[in-house]
Design a protein around this motif. Structure first.
Motif, PDB file in Angstrom:
ATOM      1  N   UNK A 171      65.316  66.082  73.386  1.00  0.00           N
ATOM      2  CA  UNK A 171      66.876  65.839  74.358  1.00  0.00           C
ATOM      3  C   UNK A 171      67.542  66.853  75.004  1.00  0.00           C
ATOM      4  N   UNK A 172      67.846  66.878  76.072  1.00  0.00           N
ATOM      5  CA  UNK A 172      68.271  67.841  77.328  1.00  0.00           C
ATOM      6  C   UNK A 172      69.994  67.625  76.896  1.00  0.00           C
ATOM      7  N   UNK A 173      70.606  68.575  77.743  1.00  0.00           N
ATOM      8  CA  UNK A 173      72.232  68.776  77.492  1.00  0.00           C
ATOM      9  C   UNK A 173      72.514  67.465  78.882  1.00  0.00           C
ATOM     10  N   UNK A 174      71.689  67.158  79.820  1.00  0.00           N
ATOM     11  CA  UNK A 174      72.605  65.984  80.656  1.00  0.00           C
ATOM     12  C   UNK A 174      72.370  64.471  80.570  1.00  0.00           C
ATOM     13  N   UNK A 175      72.039  64.680  78.620  1.00  0.00           N
ATOM     14  CA  UNK A 175      72.123  63.495  77.859  1.00  0.00           C
ATOM     15  C   UNK A 175      73.157  63.101  77.203  1.00  0.00           C
ATOM     16  N   UNK A 176      73.818  64.038  76.825  1.00  0.00           N
ATOM     17  CA  UNK A 176      74.781  63.587  76.445  1.00  0.00           C
ATOM     18  C   UNK A 176      75.669  62.637  77.343  1.00  0.00           C
ATOM     19  N   UNK A 177      76.888  62.305  76.648  1.00  0.00           N
ATOM     20  CA  UNK A 177      77.023  60.643  77.078  1.00  0.00           C
ATOM     21  C   UNK A 177      77.446  59.679  76.137  1.00  0.00           C
ATOM     22  N   UNK A 178      78.378  58.658  76.524  1.00  0.00           N
ATOM     23  CA  UNK A 178      78.445  57.603  75.751  1.00  0.00           C
ATOM     24  C   UNK A 178      77.493  56.948  75.583  1.00  0.00           C
ATOM     25  N   UNK A 179      76.994  56.477  74.557  1.00  0.00           N
ATOM     26  CA  UNK A 179      75.841  55.276  74.545  1.00  0.00           C
ATOM     27  C   UNK A 179      76.509  53.936  74.703  1.00  0.00           C
ATOM     28  N   UNK A 180      75.449  52.918  75.593  1.00  0.00           N
ATOM     29  CA  UNK A 180      75.884  51.496  75.123  1.00  0.00           C
ATOM     30  C   UNK A 180      75.178  51.118  74.826  1.00  0.00           C
ATOM     31  N   UNK A 181      75.414  49.450  73.779  1.00  0.00           N
ATOM     32  CA  UNK A 181      74.769  48.809  73.484  1.00  0.00           C
ATOM     33  C   UNK A 181      75.117  47.317  74.197  1.00  0.00           C
ATOM     34  N   UNK A 182      73.953  46.974  74.661  1.00  0.00           N
ATOM     35  CA  UNK A 182      74.556  45.903  76.090  1.00  0.00           C
ATOM     36  C   UNK A 182      73.434  44.286  75.678  1.00  0.00           C
ATOM     37  N   UNK A 183      74.060  43.349  76.056  1.00  0.00           N
ATOM     38  CA  UNK A 183      73.059  42.167  75.840  1.00  0.00           C
ATOM     39  C   UNK A 183      73.036  41.271  76.815  1.00  0.00           C
ATOM     40  N   UNK A 184      71.755  40.552  77.560  1.00  0.00           N
ATOM     41  CA  UNK A 184      71.928  39.342  78.233  1.00  0.00           C
ATOM     42  C   UNK A 184      71.925  38.355  77.746  1.00  0.00           C
ATOM     43  N   UNK A 185      72.292  37.499  77.998  1.00  0.00           N
ATOM     44  CA  UNK A 185      72.869  35.798  77.649  1.00  0.00           C
ATOM     45  C   UNK A 185      71.712  34.846  78.548  1.00  0.00           C
ATOM     46  N   UNK A 186      70.250  34.052  77.885  1.00  0.00           N
ATOM     47  CA  UNK A 186      69.826  33.375  78.534  1.00  0.00           C
ATOM     48  C   UNK A 186      70.142  32.930  80.149  1.00  0.00           C
ATOM     49  N   UNK A 187      69.464  32.579  80.942  1.00  0.00           N
ATOM     50  CA  UNK A 187      69.303  32.707  82.556  1.00  0.00           C
ATOM     51  C   UNK A 187      71.141  32.771  82.922  1.00  0.00           C
ATOM     52  N   UNK A 188      71.749  33.929  82.814  1.00  0.00           N
ATOM     53  CA  UNK A 188      72.666  34.322  82.834  1.00  0.00           C
ATOM     54  C   UNK A 188      72.190  36.089  82.743  1.00  0.00           C
TER      55      UNK A 188
END
Length: 118
Positions: A85-102
């Motif tokens: 890990x690097x200082x530039x990796x500092x961030x808020x990390x979000x999990x996300x998902x795509x639905x089928x055919x979207x």
């Protein structure tokens, strides 16, 4: 509806490792792709890594070779193993998902903060 709950963020020193988790619940049968985004203060949200329901993965150039995305189907959970890990990796990390055919990311978690600092 799909609920995504992240965990595992925290403070880590440069060169260290951290593992993020994202547990999915609800109508998860409709999900085709899951991934991790991150957003640092004053910067645009950046796609970090994705994993399809078939297990194919993709990474941003900035994290290739350092981060690994994986999933545990039995637990309906994805992970982001972060190393070197690097200082530039500092961030808020979000999990996300795509639905089928979207084509767009429609499901989002609340985020977990990762801070890389001495």
């Amino acid at each position: 509806q799909v609920q995504l709950t992240e965990s595992g963020g925290g403070l880590v020193q440069p060169g260290g490792s951290l593992r993020l988790s994202c547990a999915a619940s609800g109508t998860i049968f409709s999900i085709s792709v899951m991934g991790w985004y991150r957003q640092a203060p004053g910067k645009q949200r950046e796609l970090v890594a994705t994993i399809t329901d078939g297990g194919s993965t993709n990474y941003a150039d900035s994290v290739k070779g350092r981060f690994t995305i994986s999933k545990d189907t039995a637990k309906d959970t994805i992970y982001l193993q972060m190393g070197s890990l690097k200082p530039e990796d500092t961030a808020m990390y979000y999990c996300a998902a795509k639905r089928v055919k979207t084509p767009t990311w429609t499901e989002w978690g609340q985020g977990t903060q990762v801070t890389v600092s001495q």
